[in-house]
Motif scaffolding. Sequence first.
Motif, PDB file in Angstrom:
ATOM      1  N   ARG A 299     -29.123 -18.359  62.369  1.00 44.19           N
ATOM      2  CA  ARG A 299     -29.785 -19.668  62.472  1.00 44.19           C
ATOM      3  C   ARG A 299     -31.274 -19.433  62.562  1.00 44.19           C
ATOM      4  O   ARG A 299     -31.717 -18.401  63.083  1.00 44.19           O
ATOM      5  CB  ARG A 299     -29.296 -20.412  63.714  1.00 44.19           C
ATOM      6  CG  ARG A 299     -27.833 -20.814  63.658  1.00 44.19           C
ATOM      7  CD  ARG A 299     -27.497 -21.646  64.893  1.00 44.19           C
ATOM      8  NE  ARG A 299     -26.107 -22.093  64.867  1.00 44.19           N
ATOM      9  CZ  ARG A 299     -25.073 -21.352  65.270  1.00 44.19           C
ATOM     10  NH1 ARG A 299     -25.277 -20.128  65.722  1.00 44.19           N
ATOM     11  NH2 ARG A 299     -23.839 -21.832  65.231  1.00 44.19           N
TER      12      ARG A 299
ATOM     13  N   LEU B 146     -25.972 -20.695  57.617  1.00 44.89           N
ATOM     14  CA  LEU B 146     -25.196 -21.903  57.886  1.00 44.89           C
ATOM     15  C   LEU B 146     -25.890 -23.150  57.348  1.00 44.89           C
ATOM     16  O   LEU B 146     -25.246 -24.084  56.883  1.00 44.89           O
ATOM     17  CB  LEU B 146     -24.999 -22.018  59.400  1.00 44.89           C
ATOM     18  CG  LEU B 146     -24.107 -23.106  59.916  1.00 44.89           C
ATOM     19  CD1 LEU B 146     -22.716 -22.994  59.321  1.00 44.89           C
ATOM     20  CD2 LEU B 146     -24.026 -23.020  61.436  1.00 44.89           C
ATOM     21  N   VAL B 147     -27.206 -23.147  57.442  1.00 47.17           N
ATOM     22  CA  VAL B 147     -27.976 -24.292  56.944  1.00 47.17           C
ATOM     23  C   VAL B 147     -29.095 -23.737  56.075  1.00 47.17           C
ATOM     24  O   VAL B 147     -29.793 -22.813  56.486  1.00 47.17           O
ATOM     25  CB  VAL B 147     -28.598 -25.093  58.117  1.00 47.17           C
ATOM     26  CG1 VAL B 147     -29.408 -26.266  57.592  1.00 47.17           C
ATOM     27  CG2 VAL B 147     -27.513 -25.575  59.071  1.00 47.17           C
TER      28      VAL B 147
ATOM     29  N   GLU C  31     -24.052 -21.043  52.724  1.00 47.16           N
ATOM     30  CA  GLU C  31     -23.458 -22.390  52.616  1.00 47.16           C
ATOM     31  C   GLU C  31     -23.936 -23.028  51.325  1.00 47.16           C
ATOM     32  O   GLU C  31     -25.101 -22.949  50.975  1.00 47.16           O
ATOM     33  CB  GLU C  31     -23.885 -23.202  53.854  1.00 47.16           C
ATOM     34  CG  GLU C  31     -23.676 -24.689  53.786  1.00 47.16           C
ATOM     35  CD  GLU C  31     -24.776 -25.424  53.016  1.00 47.16           C
ATOM     36  OE1 GLU C  31     -24.411 -26.318  52.240  1.00 47.16           O
ATOM     37  OE2 GLU C  31     -25.963 -25.090  53.177  1.00 47.16           O
TER      38      GLU C  31
ATOM     39  N   THR D 134     -19.436 -25.729  52.548  1.00 46.96           N
ATOM     40  CA  THR D 134     -20.116 -26.110  53.795  1.00 46.96           C
ATOM     41  C   THR D 134     -19.135 -26.247  54.954  1.00 46.96           C
ATOM     42  O   THR D 134     -19.377 -25.721  56.049  1.00 46.96           O
ATOM     43  CB  THR D 134     -20.861 -27.443  53.591  1.00 46.96           C
ATOM     44  OG1 THR D 134     -21.752 -27.276  52.485  1.00 46.96           O
ATOM     45  CG2 THR D 134     -21.663 -27.838  54.818  1.00 46.96           C
ATOM     46  N   SER D 135     -18.013 -26.933  54.696  1.00 51.84           N
ATOM     47  CA  SER D 135     -17.061 -27.157  55.792  1.00 51.84           C
ATOM     48  C   SER D 135     -16.497 -25.829  56.305  1.00 51.84           C
ATOM     49  O   SER D 135     -16.228 -25.677  57.499  1.00 51.84           O
ATOM     50  CB  SER D 135     -15.928 -28.067  55.320  1.00 51.84           C
ATOM     51  OG  SER D 135     -15.358 -27.540  54.143  1.00 51.84           O
TER      52      SER D 135
ATOM     53  N   GLU E 284     -19.132 -24.077  58.416  1.00 52.14           N
ATOM     54  CA  GLU E 284     -19.172 -24.680  59.759  1.00 52.14           C
ATOM     55  C   GLU E 284     -18.027 -24.163  60.644  1.00 52.14           C
ATOM     56  O   GLU E 284     -18.228 -23.882  61.824  1.00 52.14           O
ATOM     57  CB  GLU E 284     -19.140 -26.210  59.649  1.00 52.14           C
ATOM     58  CG  GLU E 284     -20.507 -26.754  59.222  1.00 52.14           C
ATOM     59  CD  GLU E 284     -20.475 -28.196  58.737  1.00 52.14           C
ATOM     60  OE1 GLU E 284     -19.372 -28.791  58.707  1.00 52.14           O
ATOM     61  OE2 GLU E 284     -21.556 -28.714  58.389  1.00 52.14           O
ATOM     62  N   GLU E 285     -16.845 -24.010  60.034  1.00 52.69           N
ATOM     63  CA  GLU E 285     -15.712 -23.425  60.780  1.00 52.69           C
ATOM     64  C   GLU E 285     -16.044 -22.007  61.234  1.00 52.69           C
ATOM     65  O   GLU E 285     -15.760 -21.616  62.361  1.00 52.69           O
ATOM     66  CB  GLU E 285     -14.473 -23.329  59.878  1.00 52.69           C
ATOM     67  CG  GLU E 285     -13.586 -24.553  59.825  1.00 52.69           C
ATOM     68  CD  GLU E 285     -12.434 -24.304  58.848  1.00 52.69           C
ATOM     69  OE1 GLU E 285     -11.765 -23.255  58.976  1.00 52.69           O
ATOM     70  OE2 GLU E 285     -12.248 -25.143  57.949  1.00 52.69           O
TER      71      GLU E 285
ATOM     72  N   ALA F 226     -18.853 -20.702  61.811  1.00 57.50           N
ATOM     73  CA  ALA F 226     -19.893 -20.652  62.843  1.00 57.50           C
ATOM     74  C   ALA F 226     -19.280 -20.603  64.236  1.00 57.50           C
ATOM     75  O   ALA F 226     -19.886 -20.080  65.172  1.00 57.50           O
ATOM     76  CB  ALA F 226     -20.815 -21.862  62.704  1.00 57.50           C
ATOM     77  N   HIS F 227     -18.049 -21.136  64.376  1.00 59.45           N
ATOM     78  CA  HIS F 227     -17.375 -21.129  65.684  1.00 59.45           C
ATOM     79  C   HIS F 227     -16.774 -19.775  66.020  1.00 59.45           C
ATOM     80  O   HIS F 227     -16.379 -19.548  67.151  1.00 59.45           O
ATOM     81  CB  HIS F 227     -16.253 -22.187  65.723  1.00 59.45           C
ATOM     82  CG  HIS F 227     -16.784 -23.578  65.582  1.00 59.45           C
ATOM     83  ND1 HIS F 227     -17.649 -24.142  66.505  1.00 59.45           N
ATOM     84  CD2 HIS F 227     -16.585 -24.518  64.631  1.00 59.45           C
ATOM     85  CE1 HIS F 227     -17.952 -25.371  66.109  1.00 59.45           C
ATOM     86  NE2 HIS F 227     -17.335 -25.622  64.969  1.00 59.45           N
TER      87      HIS F 227
END
Length: 402
Positions: A98, A116-117, A142, A167-168, A171-172, A174-175
Amino acid sequence: MKNRHRLEHDLNFLTSPQAAGRLSGTAGAHRTAHYLKAELDSLGFDSALQPVGVPAARLTSTPRLIVGTQTFSPRRDFAELTALSAGGFVNSQLLVVREDDLLRPEDFKGKVFLILVRPQGFNLAETVNAAVELGAAALLVEHGEPQWFHKTVYSGKGKIPVLRVRTSIAEELAHINGAQVELDLPLDRATRPCNNVLGLLRNDSDFTFALTAHYDHLGDDSENVRFSGAFDNASGVAAILQTARELAKEKLPFNLLVAFLTGEESGLWGAKQLITHPPVPISAIINLDGIGSEPKLNALRLGHRGRGDPLAELGESVLLKRGIQAQWVSGSDDSSAFISKGIPTLGLGQQPTGQARSVMHTPLDSLELLHLETIHQGVEVLVEIARSISEIQKEKNHVYAK
Ligand SMILES: [Zn+2]
């Protein structure tokens, strides 16, 4: 077989499992070249295969991405980014990167980075370089929520595997920062022996008019994920072949060269070879890349407008007479290789819009979406432009004579 049916027959072959997506250097492309050569032979053209070395990236088997306990699906969940990526096998830890993270250089080493972004002004090539310098093992970026990720075959000098990720899914992931990543990208980058297919109809003239279209596409991923490249560019090949059938019946006042080109998808290699090693000096070219995306031929891209170029004026006048809008959009297709060498060239094609645009370079570019009537209209336009050139030639006040 009636001429109209010939065109459908050609389209069926070009998009068939036998042609297998026509990736340069593959058996499918080889079979396609021989099919096209046989067609030109049967029309009385003096035909030949012109060797071309095509640098390209190719998957040799199905890529794998497993993170933690989850296995992801290639082309749907993630895709290779051939222009910036190396192939390879990586087994390492995920590191979510990040912008505001405070990480020490040693935190990065050997990890699989996940961007991620993508921040504003994100530059992928620079990001890949930075990741390599920090010692990343691989890079995941992403990249939106497409139905299918676009396929590319450009070959670059990338040093680590680089993947685009839905993207989805990013995001998964990232956890589960720090999870184990198993990544296998069987990407082979090489220059392969390929062929342009050339056919020449000599008519004892010093003027040679060429009709060109690239026959290569991106190649099937597997039996189940087919890249038939119907619009890109089975449509253009079939239309040029049909135009050749029409023109071969006429006594033309110029030599007619038909060239089906290889290696367009990884850098216009066939076009560059044709223009540096033409079988005869080429006076003017019409290249066709993509037709049949709309139910009617309302508009056609003419390509780069050469100031005062009589071929461009001629092309425009034929379109306008038929109520077809002329779009002056310079493409990145084979026509740009010809124009850069100063050959009068029309780069014809339909500008895909809306839905048609999003199917480009995906398995959705299939025969079912093509509008045959539009392709037949395109053939009429091509024949009429060629005949107009004939008229100019016959009147002996032609503007092209050297
Ligand atoms: Zn393409």
